[in-house]
Design an enzyme around this catalytic site. Structure first.
Site, PDB file in Angstrom:
ATOM      1  N   ASP A 436     -95.717  66.866 -52.019  1.00 27.17           N
ATOM      2  CA  ASP A 436     -96.145  66.871 -53.414  1.00 27.17           C
ATOM      3  C   ASP A 436     -94.917  67.154 -54.272  1.00 27.17           C
ATOM      4  O   ASP A 436     -94.337  68.244 -54.211  1.00 27.17           O
ATOM      5  CB  ASP A 436     -97.219  67.954 -53.614  1.00 27.17           C
ATOM      6  N   HIS A 437     -94.535  66.172 -55.063  1.00 29.78           N
ATOM      7  CA  HIS A 437     -93.296  66.308 -55.842  1.00 29.78           C
ATOM      8  C   HIS A 437     -93.414  67.366 -56.938  1.00 29.78           C
ATOM      9  O   HIS A 437     -92.409  67.732 -57.560  1.00 29.78           O
ATOM     10  CB  HIS A 437     -92.905  64.969 -56.463  1.00 29.78           C
ATOM     11  N   ARG A 438     -94.610  67.879 -57.184  1.00 34.86           N
ATOM     12  CA  ARG A 438     -94.762  68.937 -58.183  1.00 34.86           C
ATOM     13  C   ARG A 438     -94.276  70.284 -57.660  1.00 34.86           C
ATOM     14  O   ARG A 438     -93.894  71.156 -58.442  1.00 34.86           O
ATOM     15  CB  ARG A 438     -96.227  69.061 -58.608  1.00 34.86           C
ATOM     16  N   CYS A 440     -91.782  70.797 -55.343  1.00 29.98           N
ATOM     17  CA  CYS A 440     -90.359  70.881 -55.004  1.00 29.98           C
ATOM     18  C   CYS A 440     -89.669  69.581 -55.370  1.00 29.98           C
ATOM     19  O   CYS A 440     -90.318  68.569 -55.666  1.00 29.98           O
ATOM     20  CB  CYS A 440     -90.166  71.177 -53.519  1.00 29.98           C
TER      21      CYS A 440
END
Length: 466
Positions: A436-438, A440
């Site tokens: 999940d790019h949110r 890291c």
């Protein structure tokens, strides 16, 4: 004199709001004991046997095999009392005991196999239409017959002043679904017992809202051929329709939600697993419990999460916060006859390779036999996906919502590889990491995957974390 008690489908926990009747374990006229399993149901999580909290004679069953019932719907009625009075007449409509009152008075409290005895959870009182008679009516031979459940068209058209602002919803999942789709529950007519609003009602209202919104917008010129093609496909003679329910329906809903809510990204790397395979052979050659390759990979994952704890997390969208979790509950994908399930190893970070191997073997066997409890399929914080068992090298998997990361492992096959400056045939595996790019940036994800690859190529790296 015998008193007829109604037993309703209990709250199965974990946000489950309905279950499908798979197999009845008792017939009308059978004598049942307290806590005796009476029906086998399939939820979106697992297959479970539901025990009855009353002892007596079964006077009616509600729902044929294959019928989907919402939580709170009647399952069966049991005549409880002196067997000498066997007329089994139903209780007077003036003061019929409710299921909750009966369970508190005589029930064992053992509501569901796998959850143990516990006090019943408090529930919101829902609006009931004015009763026209008793809940059950005597049929032939004095047995109770199943009541007719109200449909959306039969819902009461009037309510009193105190119920004007009340909504017939008992499931937090249904309320949240309505909130996410902007559905006003006061405008929804429930199709459940006594007008109870079910998830299907909210989804239907959401589709209607979406359809109205689309009708207000003029479609693009190129949209017509595609819509026509879709109608043609739907109307194709001989097309088979498979209901999305049970495990398949739960998987579809969860993966769709993951795709909608999580901005995921995937990175991958090839690794030389020759030394890891040799280390496993050496571990198993010494006797004692065998260690599986999946358990070694799971141990590598827990070590990597200790090094990169920001990946053992979830996102609270309402609070706009990243929630970093203290313990690793490791899920691993298992393919069964009922579909894909993800059993969860609790507190995986506290287990060694042998402990992980034993627990994963136990959960895998339970998954194959369909005996996993719902609690064993939820609460994961990280997933290990070994798709190499299907003979494929790589994949870009969908995250197991609401988790923030997943490690994928492809097949291990001999390939040409440069080792110590020379070309050699080595055991090579492709590792993929979806995150999940949110929670890291790419640097953290790349560091995690590189550490996992280093442990695969040089298992001695793990000694630093032991």
């Amino acid at each position: 004199m015998a008193v007829v008690r109604e037993f309703t489908l209990p709250d199965l926990g974990e946000g489950l709001t309905e279950a499908e009747v798979v197999r009845w374990l008792v017939d009308v006229g059978d004598v049942v004991a307290v806590d005796q399993p009476v029906v086998e149901v399939e939820t979106a999580k697992a297959m479970v046997e539901v025990p009855c909290p009353y002892g007596g004679v079964v006077t009616a069953r509600f729902g044929d095999e294959g019928t989907e019932l919402p939580v709170g719907a009647p399952l069966l009625t049991v005549a409880v009392g002196d067997p000498a009075h066997s007329d089994l007449a139903p209780a007077s409509p003036a003061d019929p005991p409710t299921a909750k009152e009966s369970a508190e008075a005589e029930g064992s409290g053992n509501v569901l196999v796998g959850y143990g005895t516990q006090a019943p959870a408090a529930r919101r009182r829902r609006v009931r239409p004015e009763a026209a008679g008793s809940r059950t009516n005597p049929g032939p031979a004095g047995r109770a017959t199943a009541p007719s459940l109200p449909t959306a068209s039969q819902a009461p058209s009037h309510t009193d002043a105190s119920a004007a602002t009340a909504v017939a919803v008992i499931s937090p999942l249904v309320r949240r679904l309505a909130r996410e789709h902007g559905v006003d529950l006061r405008q929804v007519r429930g199709t459940g017992p006594d007008g109870l609003i079910l998830r299907a009602d909210v989804e239907g209202a959401a589709r209607a809202l979406e359809q109205r919104a689309q009708n207000e917008v003029r479609p693009a010129p190129h949209a017509a051929p595609r819509a026509h093609a879709m109608r043609t496909a739907v109307a194709e003679p001989g097309a088979e329709r498979v209901p999305l329910r049970g495990v398949r329906g739960a998987v579809a809903e969860k993966l769709s939600r993951s795709r909608r809510e999580i901005p995921d990204a995937t990175c991958w790397v090839d690794a030389d697993a020759t030394e890891l395979m040799a280390a496993r052979r050496a571990m198993n050659a010494g006797g004692g419990e065998k260690v599986s390759l999946l358990a070694l990979l799971a141990r590598i994952c827990t070590a990597a999460l200790a090094k990169y704890p920001e990946l053992n997390a979830t996102v609270d969208t309402e609070a706009r916060e990243i929630v970093r979790l203290p313990g690793v509950h490791l899920g691993f994908a298992a393919q069964t006859e009922r579909g894909l399930v993800v059993p969860v190893v609790r507190d995986a970070h506290t287990r060694d390779a042998v402990g992980l191997s034993l627990e994963m073997a136990r959960l895998t066997e339970a998954a194959r036999t369909g005996t996993l409890a719902p609690a064993q399929l939820t609460g994961g914080t990280f997933t290990l996906n070994n798709y190499g068992v299907f003979g494929v090298d790589g994949s870009t998997p969908i995250l197991n919502h609401p988790e923030a990361a997943m490690l994928g492992v492809g097949r291990i096959v001999p390939k040409p590889w440069v080792h110590d400056g020379e070309l050699a045939v080595r055991q090579v595996v492709q590792l993929s990491f979806t995150f999940d790019h949110r929670v890291c940036d790419g640097g953290t994800a790349g560091g995690f995957l590189r550490y996992v690859a280093d442990c695969v190529e040089q298992p001695a790296v793990l000694l630093r974390s032991l």
